[in-house]
Design a protein around this motif. Structure first.
Motif, PDB file in Angstrom:
ATOM      1  N   ILE C  72       0.849  -1.192   0.000  1.00  0.00           N
ATOM      2  CA  ILE C  72       0.000   0.000   0.000  1.00  0.00           C
ATOM      3  C   ILE C  72       0.888   1.247   0.000  1.00  0.00           C
ATOM      4  O   ILE C  72       0.611   2.220  -0.716  1.00  0.00           O
ATOM      5  N   ALA C  73       1.976   1.197   0.765  1.00  0.00           N
ATOM      6  CA  ALA C  73       2.908   2.331   0.772  1.00  0.00           C
ATOM      7  C   ALA C  73       3.488   2.554  -0.623  1.00  0.00           C
ATOM      8  O   ALA C  73       3.587   3.694  -1.087  1.00  0.00           O
TER       9      ALA C  73
ATOM     10  N   ILE D  88      -4.921  -0.214   8.318  1.00  0.00           N
ATOM     11  CA  ILE D  88      -3.535   0.158   8.017  1.00  0.00           C
ATOM     12  C   ILE D  88      -3.432   1.674   7.882  1.00  0.00           C
ATOM     13  O   ILE D  88      -4.231   2.301   7.186  1.00  0.00           O
ATOM     14  N   ASP D  89      -2.450   2.249   8.565  1.00  0.00           N
ATOM     15  CA  ASP D  89      -2.204   3.694   8.508  1.00  0.00           C
ATOM     16  C   ASP D  89      -1.233   3.959   7.357  1.00  0.00           C
ATOM     17  O   ASP D  89      -0.053   3.600   7.436  1.00  0.00           O
ATOM     18  N   ILE D  90      -1.726   4.577   6.308  1.00  0.00           N
ATOM     19  CA  ILE D  90      -0.901   4.773   5.111  1.00  0.00           C
ATOM     20  C   ILE D  90       0.325   5.630   5.413  1.00  0.00           C
ATOM     21  O   ILE D  90       1.430   5.321   4.958  1.00  0.00           O
ATOM     22  N   ASP D  91       0.139   6.710   6.179  1.00  0.00           N
ATOM     23  CA  ASP D  91       1.281   7.590   6.466  1.00  0.00           C
ATOM     24  C   ASP D  91       2.396   6.828   7.179  1.00  0.00           C
ATOM     25  O   ASP D  91       3.575   6.960   6.830  1.00  0.00           O
ATOM     26  N   ALA D  92       2.013   6.028   8.152  1.00  0.00           N
ATOM     27  CA  ALA D  92       3.035   5.251   8.876  1.00  0.00           C
ATOM     28  C   ALA D  92       3.697   4.239   7.936  1.00  0.00           C
ATOM     29  O   ALA D  92       4.913   4.023   7.997  1.00  0.00           O
ATOM     30  N   ALA D  93       2.894   3.636   7.056  1.00  0.00           N
ATOM     31  CA  ALA D  93       3.452   2.654   6.119  1.00  0.00           C
ATOM     32  C   ALA D  93       4.443   3.319   5.166  1.00  0.00           C
ATOM     33  O   ALA D  93       5.480   2.744   4.820  1.00  0.00           O
ATOM     34  N   ILE D  94       4.126   4.551   4.755  1.00  0.00           N
ATOM     35  CA  ILE D  94       5.039   5.272   3.865  1.00  0.00           C
ATOM     36  C   ILE D  94       6.350   5.598   4.585  1.00  0.00           C
ATOM     37  O   ILE D  94       7.436   5.428   4.033  1.00  0.00           O
ATOM     38  N   ALA D  96       7.736   4.023   7.001  1.00  0.00           N
ATOM     39  CA  ALA D  96       8.522   2.787   7.130  1.00  0.00           C
ATOM     40  C   ALA D  96       9.170   2.436   5.786  1.00  0.00           C
ATOM     41  O   ALA D  96      10.327   2.005   5.729  1.00  0.00           O
ATOM     42  N   LYS D  97       8.426   2.646   4.718  1.00  0.00           N
ATOM     43  CA  LYS D  97       8.932   2.300   3.388  1.00  0.00           C
ATOM     44  C   LYS D  97      10.066   3.219   2.952  1.00  0.00           C
ATOM     45  O   LYS D  97      11.048   2.770   2.356  1.00  0.00           O
ATOM     46  N   ILE D  98       9.924   4.506   3.240  1.00  0.00           N
ATOM     47  CA  ILE D  98      10.989   5.449   2.856  1.00  0.00           C
ATOM     48  C   ILE D  98      12.287   5.092   3.587  1.00  0.00           C
ATOM     49  O   ILE D  98      13.372   5.096   3.000  1.00  0.00           O
ATOM     50  N   ALA D 113      20.205   4.833 -11.501  1.00  0.00           N
ATOM     51  CA  ALA D 113      19.705   3.486 -11.785  1.00  0.00           C
ATOM     52  C   ALA D 113      18.285   3.358 -11.240  1.00  0.00           C
ATOM     53  O   ALA D 113      18.091   3.056 -10.076  1.00  0.00           O
ATOM     54  N   ALA D 114      17.321   3.625 -12.101  1.00  0.00           N
ATOM     55  CA  ALA D 114      15.925   3.676 -11.647  1.00  0.00           C
ATOM     56  C   ALA D 114      15.441   2.313 -11.215  1.00  0.00           C
ATOM     57  O   ALA D 114      15.455   1.383 -11.985  1.00  0.00           O
ATOM     58  N   ASP D 115      15.050   2.207 -10.017  1.00  0.00           N
ATOM     59  CA  ASP D 115      14.505   0.925  -9.566  1.00  0.00           C
ATOM     60  C   ASP D 115      13.900   1.074  -8.189  1.00  0.00           C
ATOM     61  O   ASP D 115      14.147   0.268  -7.303  1.00  0.00           O
ATOM     62  N   LEU D 116      13.150   2.128  -7.993  1.00  0.00           N
ATOM     63  CA  LEU D 116      12.528   2.378  -6.692  1.00  0.00           C
ATOM     64  C   LEU D 116      11.356   1.439  -6.511  1.00  0.00           C
ATOM     65  O   LEU D 116      10.338   1.568  -7.158  1.00  0.00           O
ATOM     66  N   LYS D 117      11.514   0.475  -5.645  1.00  0.00           N
ATOM     67  CA  LYS D 117      10.432  -0.497  -5.471  1.00  0.00           C
ATOM     68  C   LYS D 117      10.137  -0.744  -4.018  1.00  0.00           C
ATOM     69  O   LYS D 117      11.051  -0.794  -3.224  1.00  0.00           O
TER      70      LYS D 117
END
Lengths: 117, 117, 117, 117
Positions: C72-73, D88-94, D96-98, D113-117
């Motif tokens: 989702i992120a 699920i809290d989207i802001d918190a998930a983001i 964590a992902k960042i 090298a583009a590959d942000l996943k």
């Protein structure tokens, strides 16, 4: 990957090539764009099932079935054009994949664990 | 929609039916789920092209081509299983669609305006 | 479409801009490519649900929930970057859409007919 | 995963909950179905870019931009409803992902090298 394509499938490839050539569409049909078009059609196909229950999806009305057949054709058309553009023989690719899957998911071990990828 | 399937395609349908039956996967293969699986595979196919330029997508390395062939096989496998599950003849659906598209996009009028849907 | 973005959302936009700039990725982030990346992430998210029944999808294990939160992120990140690249204010777009949907699907008439689009 | 959602985002969640409740649509909104609807909307968004060149996708007409904004809203709406349904809290998930991405793609090593996943 180039191999022998069945006569019927070759006839479809020929028809699609002619269709595209007559409309001067080859310029748009980069593999990248065709992969996007395929995806969009796959979504239009899936859209028919999105609000149906599993059971409902098994017994479509004749009208729904006709619409789904139409979307299946669209997906197949773009998949065929993409493979043709890249010189990939779909039948050969499937045979290779079935062999790979048979090794990856032995018949007994995989019993009931859906994960055919 | 049931029609005559080419011998080669029928052989693939038979192989896939057997593969699914031997693993007891039919329970998961509702049309709804198969349409999702098809979509997921179409995304994995498209993923190979997402950061490529249009030009780069035209000349894949042999390694990229092999991976793309593998994903094309996956899309074709789920499309074939979905059509089989619904009793839809893909070849007949394509012929109907090509006729419809030929009427919708006359060869001259559609010159260079990409929109094959 | 440019409007006021909430402070929290603006902070996320800023973080993502910095992340992309520090890696020199802006060159790949055309709106076209970002729309593809968004799609690929949406498929990875959906993949978690493809073989689950409707019921199973309602009660994920903590491990599944963590994986889904991660996907989702990813979807949110690409959606935010795409909107930012195009100068589109997502909050304003949502408000416009909710008003449009409220007119399109009056509360009583739409009772139980799922088709929120 | 439950956390504090920004006030503006909470207001959107509240509006969407009310919208769904007033139409009795919760019955259709299983996480599985919402993930499909999200995917379908992401495809409708991408469809606007499928035949555009990379350059063309950077300078949409006002009309194209309005349509794209509309589709972005649809994707955001389903993403928000799916996250809300799963708690699920989207802001918190983001966040964590960042953090995860920053570790996975160090700023210098990932240069270009583009590959942000």
């Amino acid at each position: 990957m180039i191999g022998t394509v069945s006569e019927d499938n070759q006839s479809i490839v020929d028809q699609l090539r002619r269709f595209v050539a007559q409309r001067n569409w080859a310029q748009f049909h980069t593999p990248k764009n065709l992969s996007m078009a395929l995806m969009v059609e796959a979504a239009e196909l899936m859209e028919h099932f999105q609000w149906l229950t599993a059971e409902e999806s098994k017994s479509l009305t004749p009208e729904q079935e006709a619409e789904v057949a139409d979307e299946i054709a669209d997906v197949q058309i773009y998949l065929t054009m993409l493979a043709d553009r890249l010189g990939i023989d779909i039948d050969a690719a499937i045979q290779a994949k079935i062999r790979k899957n048979a090794a990856k998911y032995p018949a007994n071990a995989a019993d009931g664990a859906a994960d055919l990828k």
